[in-house]
Structure formats: C-alpha cells, structure tokens
Write an enzyme that holds these catalytic residues in place. Structure first.
Site, PDB file in Angstrom:
ATOM      1  N   CYS A 199       7.006   4.374 -11.196  1.00 23.06           N
ATOM      2  CA  CYS A 199       7.961   3.031 -10.988  1.00 23.06           C
ATOM      3  C   CYS A 199       8.754   2.758 -12.122  1.00 23.06           C
ATOM      4  O   CYS A 199       9.659   2.164 -12.129  1.00 23.06           O
ATOM      5  CB  CYS A 199       6.920   2.038 -10.524  1.00 23.06           C
ATOM      6  SG  CYS A 199       5.656   1.842 -11.803  1.00 23.06           S
ATOM      7  N   ASN A 253       0.868   7.402  -6.769  1.00 25.73           N
ATOM      8  CA  ASN A 253       1.448   8.073  -7.894  1.00 25.73           C
ATOM      9  C   ASN A 253       0.649   8.186  -9.443  1.00 25.73           C
ATOM     10  O   ASN A 253       0.779   8.933 -10.124  1.00 25.73           O
ATOM     11  CB  ASN A 253       2.804   7.584  -8.185  1.00 25.73           C
ATOM     12  CG  ASN A 253       2.941   6.171  -8.673  1.00 25.73           C
ATOM     13  OD1 ASN A 253       1.895   5.223  -8.222  1.00 25.73           O
ATOM     14  ND2 ASN A 253       3.823   6.083  -9.274  1.00 25.73           N
ATOM     15  N   GLU A 307       3.041  -5.121  -7.388  1.00 24.53           N
ATOM     16  CA  GLU A 307       3.850  -4.392  -8.530  1.00 24.53           C
ATOM     17  C   GLU A 307       4.545  -3.459  -7.694  1.00 24.53           C
ATOM     18  O   GLU A 307       3.956  -2.651  -6.846  1.00 24.53           O
ATOM     19  CB  GLU A 307       2.921  -3.492  -9.328  1.00 24.53           C
ATOM     20  CG  GLU A 307       2.139  -4.568 -10.475  1.00 24.53           C
ATOM     21  CD  GLU A 307       3.294  -5.337 -11.357  1.00 24.53           C
ATOM     22  OE1 GLU A 307       4.574  -4.993 -11.378  1.00 24.53           O
ATOM     23  OE2 GLU A 307       2.856  -6.226 -12.114  1.00 24.53           O
ATOM     24  N   VAL A 325       6.130  -2.499   2.053  1.00 25.11           N
ATOM     25  CA  VAL A 325       4.625  -2.955   2.298  1.00 25.11           C
ATOM     26  C   VAL A 325       4.296  -4.242   1.481  1.00 25.11           C
ATOM     27  O   VAL A 325       3.658  -5.226   1.891  1.00 25.11           O
ATOM     28  CB  VAL A 325       3.442  -1.899   1.967  1.00 25.11           C
ATOM     29  CG1 VAL A 325       2.241  -2.293   1.880  1.00 25.11           C
ATOM     30  CG2 VAL A 325       3.824  -0.522   2.851  1.00 25.11           C
ATOM     31  N   GLY A 326       4.979  -4.269   0.293  1.00 29.12           N
ATOM     32  CA  GLY A 326       4.548  -5.590  -0.481  1.00 29.12           C
ATOM     33  C   GLY A 326       5.302  -6.695   0.445  1.00 29.12           C
ATOM     34  O   GLY A 326       4.292  -7.705   0.473  1.00 29.12           O
ATOM     35  N   SER A 358       5.300   0.041  -2.261  1.00 34.29           N
ATOM     36  CA  SER A 358       6.236   0.059  -1.934  1.00 34.29           C
ATOM     37  C   SER A 358       6.891  -1.643  -1.975  1.00 34.29           C
ATOM     38  O   SER A 358       6.136  -2.115  -1.351  1.00 34.29           O
ATOM     39  CB  SER A 358       6.925   0.959  -0.994  1.00 34.29           C
ATOM     40  OG  SER A 358       6.140   0.461   0.290  1.00 34.29           O
TER      41      SER A 358
HETATM   42  P1  NAD Z   1       2.987   2.280  -0.290  1.00 32.44           P
HETATM   43  O1  NAD Z   1       3.522   0.907  -0.249  1.00 32.44           O
HETATM   44  O2  NAD Z   1       3.280   3.170   0.748  1.00 32.44           O
HETATM   45  O3  NAD Z   1       1.213   2.559  -0.297  1.00 32.44           O
HETATM   46  C1  NAD Z   1       0.658   1.483  -1.172  1.00 32.44           C
HETATM   47  C2  NAD Z   1      -0.803   1.313  -0.748  1.00 32.44           C
HETATM   48  O4  NAD Z   1      -0.476   0.515   0.285  1.00 32.44           O
HETATM   49  C3  NAD Z   1      -1.266   2.470  -0.300  1.00 32.44           C
HETATM   50  O5  NAD Z   1      -2.702   2.333  -0.450  1.00 32.44           O
HETATM   51  C4  NAD Z   1      -1.059   2.290   1.346  1.00 32.44           C
HETATM   52  O6  NAD Z   1      -1.926   2.801   2.145  1.00 32.44           O
HETATM   53  C5  NAD Z   1      -1.291   0.790   1.460  1.00 32.44           C
HETATM   54  N1  NAD Z   1      -0.590   0.061   2.733  1.00 32.44           N
HETATM   55  C6  NAD Z   1       0.382   0.734   3.347  1.00 32.44           C
HETATM   56  N2  NAD Z   1       0.904  -0.168   4.487  1.00 32.44           N
HETATM   57  C7  NAD Z   1      -0.184  -1.298   4.246  1.00 32.44           C
HETATM   58  C8  NAD Z   1      -0.205  -2.404   5.172  1.00 32.44           C
HETATM   59  N3  NAD Z   1       0.483  -2.702   6.172  1.00 32.44           N
HETATM   60  N4  NAD Z   1      -1.141  -3.383   4.569  1.00 32.44           N
HETATM   61  C9  NAD Z   1      -2.087  -3.068   3.585  1.00 32.44           C
HETATM   62  N5  NAD Z   1      -1.719  -1.855   2.994  1.00 32.44           N
HETATM   63  C10 NAD Z   1      -0.922  -1.160   3.323  1.00 32.44           C
HETATM   64  O7  NAD Z   1       3.492   2.995  -1.510  1.00 32.44           O
HETATM   65  P2  NAD Z   1       3.168   4.474  -2.231  1.00 32.44           P
HETATM   66  O8  NAD Z   1       4.219   5.439  -1.398  1.00 32.44           O
HETATM   67  O9  NAD Z   1       1.908   4.816  -2.214  1.00 32.44           O
HETATM   68  O10 NAD Z   1       3.802   4.381  -3.687  1.00 32.44           O
HETATM   69  C11 NAD Z   1       5.006   4.629  -4.027  1.00 32.44           C
HETATM   70  C12 NAD Z   1       5.692   3.182  -4.249  1.00 32.44           C
HETATM   71  O11 NAD Z   1       4.991   2.439  -5.249  1.00 32.44           O
HETATM   72  C13 NAD Z   1       6.983   3.200  -5.090  1.00 32.44           C
HETATM   73  O12 NAD Z   1       8.069   2.297  -4.539  1.00 32.44           O
HETATM   74  C14 NAD Z   1       6.796   2.662  -6.500  1.00 32.44           C
HETATM   75  O13 NAD Z   1       7.853   2.345  -7.175  1.00 32.44           O
HETATM   76  C15 NAD Z   1       5.709   1.953  -6.204  1.00 32.44           C
HETATM   77  N6  NAD Z   1       5.076   1.627  -7.592  1.00 32.44           N
HETATM   78  C16 NAD Z   1       4.969   0.499  -8.468  1.00 32.44           C
HETATM   79  C17 NAD Z   1       4.402   0.504  -9.660  1.00 32.44           C
HETATM   80  C18 NAD Z   1       4.630  -0.836 -10.302  1.00 32.44           C
HETATM   81  O14 NAD Z   1       3.800  -1.089 -11.100  1.00 32.44           O
HETATM   82  N7  NAD Z   1       5.563  -1.715 -10.135  1.00 32.44           N
HETATM   83  C19 NAD Z   1       3.617   1.527 -10.117  1.00 32.44           C
HETATM   84  C20 NAD Z   1       3.413   2.541  -9.104  1.00 32.44           C
HETATM   85  C21 NAD Z   1       4.122   2.733  -7.945  1.00 32.44           C
END
Ligand code: NAD
Length: 463
Positions: free
Chosen positions: A271, A139, A237, A219-220, A216
């Site tokens: 986010c 994003n 985050e 994944v976190g 997300s």
């Molecule tokens: P996502 O969790 O699907 O992916 C984020 C990253 O993690 C990607 O690079 C993805 O390839 C990687 N990933 C996915 N599965 C993994 C695994 N098993 N092991 C290691 N890495 C893995 O998130 P998204 O759809 O790319 O982004 C949207 C989310 O991000 C929303 O929930 C949003 O709130 C959050 N977000 C938070 C902030 C913040 O600062 N708090 C900022 C921007 C976005």
C-alpha cells in the site's frame, strides 16, 4: 447428530500455478456466528487476566515465530509469491511487533490527574472494548495481522481474525503458533472464508465492538455501509498512490535506488509502494537514466517474485495496457516475463510522458509499475503530488533543508519521508494515512491504544 459440510479450497503457488500447496477448510456461516459468540464468552476471563500475563503470551509467540521462521516464510512465499527473503524480513518484523506489544503489558494504561479538591483522587484507566474483528489482506500475511492482533490482545480484547483467503494457510499456521504459545481457548479465533460471506457475518455480529480492516477501498466502503450506522468502532487502512519528488539538488543515485526499491519491492504490492515520481526538469534526463539502470538490476524470479494471483496478474497487465492506450511512453518492461503457466511474473515497468489525467497517475495499480513525470520546479511537484484522492505516504529527495521542511508541512499524507522510500514503518511508530487512504485511529506504536481501548475516568472521594 449434525453433519457440517464445509467448502474445501485448494491453494496454488503463483510462482508455479499448477502446484497445489495445500487445502483449507472454510467455515460455514453458522460456525462463524458460533465463533463470534465463543469470543464473546472468553472476553470476561481474558479481560481479567493481568496485562503482564497477556504480554508474556505474546513474548512466547515472538520466540515461536522466530523458531519457525523458515516454515512460515516458505508457506507464505509459496502462497502469495513474495520472495523467501522478503518473507523472512516480514516474519522478523512480525516478531518485533509481538515483542513491542508484549512489553506493553507492563506499561501504564492511564494517568493520575490533579483534582480541584484535596480530598479527591482523580485518574484515568484504559479498558478493553470486547470482541474485536481483524480483517486482513494477502499482501503482508504475517505483519499486518500481527500489528492488529497483538495490541488488541494485550489490551484485553478477544479477537476474531479473518485472514485473506489468498493466504489462508499462512493464517492457519499463525493461529496454531498462538495456540502453542499458550493463548487460552477462544481468545484468538481464526475464521477462514470469503470476505463477502463469513466477513459479512463478522461485520454484522452484535458481539463485535470494533473492526480493524486493511484492504481495498471498495471493501472498506462496504464495511462503512454495513457497520458504520451501528455503534462499532471502525479503523480502515486502504489504498495509496504514493508520490516521490526528486529535486535537482538531490543525490540522484540514492534517489533513483530508493525510488525503484519503493516501487518494485514485493513486486509493487505494498500500500506504501512508490507509484509516481515527479522529477525537476533540470535533472530529468539524468535521473531517468539512473531509474532505468536501477530497474535493470532487478532479476525477476530471483530478487522479485511473481504477483500474488491470476486476478492481480490480469489487473496489472490491464493497467499497463491502459497507460499505453492513454498515450504514456513505455520506457522499461511493460509485460509478462514468461508465459503465465510458468508463474505470474511481470517485468518491472516504467512509463514516462505521463499526464496527471491518465489513470496511471491517479489509480492504484498494486504492481511493479512506476509513472514518471517531469515538473518545472518544486512548487509544481508538491501541487501535483498532493493532487490525489489518496494520502498514505510521500517522499522527497533533496539536500535543501528549507524544501524538506516545507514538504513535511505541506505534503497531504500520513507518512512523510525525506531522502527515503515511501514504504517502511517501524513497529513503535504510528502508521496510517489521510484522505481516502485511512479512516479512524492510527495503527502500531502507542497509537494502537487509542483504537483498541476506551477510557474510564475515576474519581475517589477520600472523605
Ligand atoms: P480486499 O479488500 O479484497 O480484501 C481484504 C480483506 O477483506 C480480505 O480478508 C477479504 O476476504 C475481506 N473482505 C472482502 N470482502 C469483504 C466483505 N464484504 N466484508 C468483509 N470482509 C471482506 O484487499 P486485498 O486485495 O486483500 O488487499 C489489497 C488492498 O489492500 C490494496 O488496495 C492495498 O492498497 C490495500 N492495503 C492497504 C494497506 C494500508 O495499510 N493502507 C496495507 C496493505 C494493503
């Protein structure tokens, strides 16, 4: 001779889904392991490069990013749908982040402390961790990676960066610009691939000493499960469900404009987006009219881009349907702007008559959707705004200074805004949340030092 067969992924434009905008080669798992080892091998040399010289490469990178602003913004805009103007703003922000951390190479990395003994010199010194993994979402495909990569590098770490596969072309371009800026080989490594595959390899690699992740909550959590039991440092985050409160004494026009900006900017895919608003009943009707008037000003396809992917599109429309079925009243928008073959456009959407038990009041939508709730008074508003598993950002609109300060004290979030929208974080200011929105040290500003370094305490006996 070994032949490496890589998966090729085609990227499509969410504003024109039939348009392929490029291809990217995904790394194999063995190649990913080799990249992590190469980052480890490069660490010693980079750690021993002066921080001033490290910062200078970031400064050159800032210049290059500005010189290539059109190309980077165009690529990212076509890859994830943010409007070109929004993307230009993000690239400029990326350059500011790089400039801030370029200067960091010239700032103090420790302090001299008094010792109980006259003969002793006592001081602290910040040192790098080693290989840092940065795993980033789609994003903010430029700003988020840079606010992780720049401090990690300037403090002397080497970096393995896995951009989101959704914005792989933008990631590739950023990597190439760093190379052009003079980044030594294997100091910054871009790994293209799926999170569940190459991401997992990175998380498990013993060479990786720290993981900084934005994405997300699901994944976190899996990162915590994989890397939590090891000795790796972890910074997460995650999601948000950011609330705004509009009190009867607020400047209603300003409050409505900023609440709609907060909710709809970047198609709500931030986010920190405002996703629920509590309005005091005395001004509820008037404030709602202002909110709708502001939403009407948005021109979908011109001032608001499509959502990033078919997955996002379907998830957001499903959240809208769920809100309707749970009894919320749709007062604006509420569906696709055109057929999905012509782009993943969704109208800015406003629901009223929302109760706090509904999913639309509790779950992150990550799209252009705002839930509006009427409250009796400020006390009810603060209680409901705090009633959330998330704690990233919150706003209050008021001209009452006591209530503003009370909100600053009692709001359970990391970013508190008074008469301003929930989004927005300047590079010099710490960024992060509480509750399920964040884990670990804050990002950006001087706070980044905490995560990307460890401390040595030095005692020199001069006798
Ligand atoms: P996502 O969790 O699907 O992916 C984020 C990253 O993690 C990607 O690079 C993805 O390839 C990687 N990933 C996915 N599965 C993994 C695994 N098993 N092991 C290691 N890495 C893995 O998130 P998204 O759809 O790319 O982004 C949207 C989310 O991000 C929303 O929930 C949003 O709130 C959050 N977000 C938070 C902030 C913040 O600062 N708090 C900022 C921007 C976005």
């Amino acid at each position: 001779m070994t032949t490496i067969i890589r998966e090729i992924r085609e990227q499509f434009n969410p504003a024109k889904p039939s348009e392929c905008i490029g291809q990217v080669e995904l790394l194999t798992l063995d190649e990913t392991k080799a990249v992590v080892s190469a980052a480890q091998a490069a660490f010693e040399g980079w750690k021993n490069t002066s921080s001033v010289a490290r910062g200078e490469i970031l400064r050159v990178m800032a210049d290059l990013l500005e010189q290539n602003i059109d190309k980077v913004a165009e690529t990212a805009s076509r890859e994830m749908g943010k409007t070109k103007n929004e993307m230009i703003g993000e690239v400029k922000r990326g350059a500011s982040i790089l400039r801030y951390y370029a200067q960091e190479g010239m700032r103090a990395t420790g302090e001299v402390l008094p010792s109980a003994s006259e003969a002793k010199v006592l001081y602290t010194k910040r040192v790098p961790l080693g290989v840092v993994a940065a795993i980033t979402p789609w994003n903010f495909p430029v700003a988020i990676p840079l606010w992780k990569i720049a401090p990690a590098l300037v403090y002397g770490n080497t970096v393995v960066w896995k951009p989101s596969i959704e914005t792989a072309l933008t990631g590739k371009l950023i990597g190439e610009l760093f190379e052009q800026a003079g980044m030594p080989i294997n100091v910054l490594n871009v790994v293209q691939g799926r999170g569940s595959k190459v991401g997992q390899v990175i998380l498990e690699a013993p060479e990786v000493k720290a993981i900084t992740f934005t994405g997300s909550n699901g994944v976190g959590q899996s990162i915590l499960n994989t890397a939590g039991p090891t000795n790796k440092k972890i910074q997460l985050e995650l999601g948000g469900k950011n609330a705004a409160i509009i009190l009867a004494d607020a400047n209603l026009k300003l409050a409505a404009r900023l609440t709609i900006e907060g909710a709809m900017k970047q198609t709500g895919q931030r986010c920190t987006a405002t996703s629920r608003v509590y309005i005091e009943e005395a001004i509820y009707k008037e404030a709602l009219e202002h909110l709708i008037a502001e939403a009407k000003k948005i021109e979908v396809g011109i001032t608001m881009g499509p959502v990033s992917s078919i997955g996002q599109y379907e998830d957001i429309l499903a959240a809208i349907e769920k809100a309707k079925s749970e009894g919320a009243d749709l007062v604006f928008g509420g569906g696709p702007t055109k057929d999905k073959s012509e782009g993943y456009y969704i109208d800015p959407t406003i629901f009223t008559n929302v109760t706090h038990e509904m999913a639309i009041a509790r779950e992150e939508v990550f799209g252009p959707v705002l839930a509006v709730m009427k409250v009796k008074d400020y006390e009810e508003a603060i209680r409901l705004s705090n009633d959330s598993e998330f704690g990233l950002s919150a706003s209050i609109y008021t001209s009452n200074i006591q209530k503003a300060f009370d909100f600053i004290n009692r709001s359970e979030v990391g970013l508190v805004q008074v008469n301003d929208e929930t989004g927005g974080a300047e590079p010099q200011a710490p960024f992060g949340g509480v509750k399920n929105s964040s884990t670990g040290a804050r990002e950006q500003g001087q706070a980044a030092k905490e995560f990307f370094t460890t401390m040595k305490t030095v005692t020199i006996n001069t006798i």
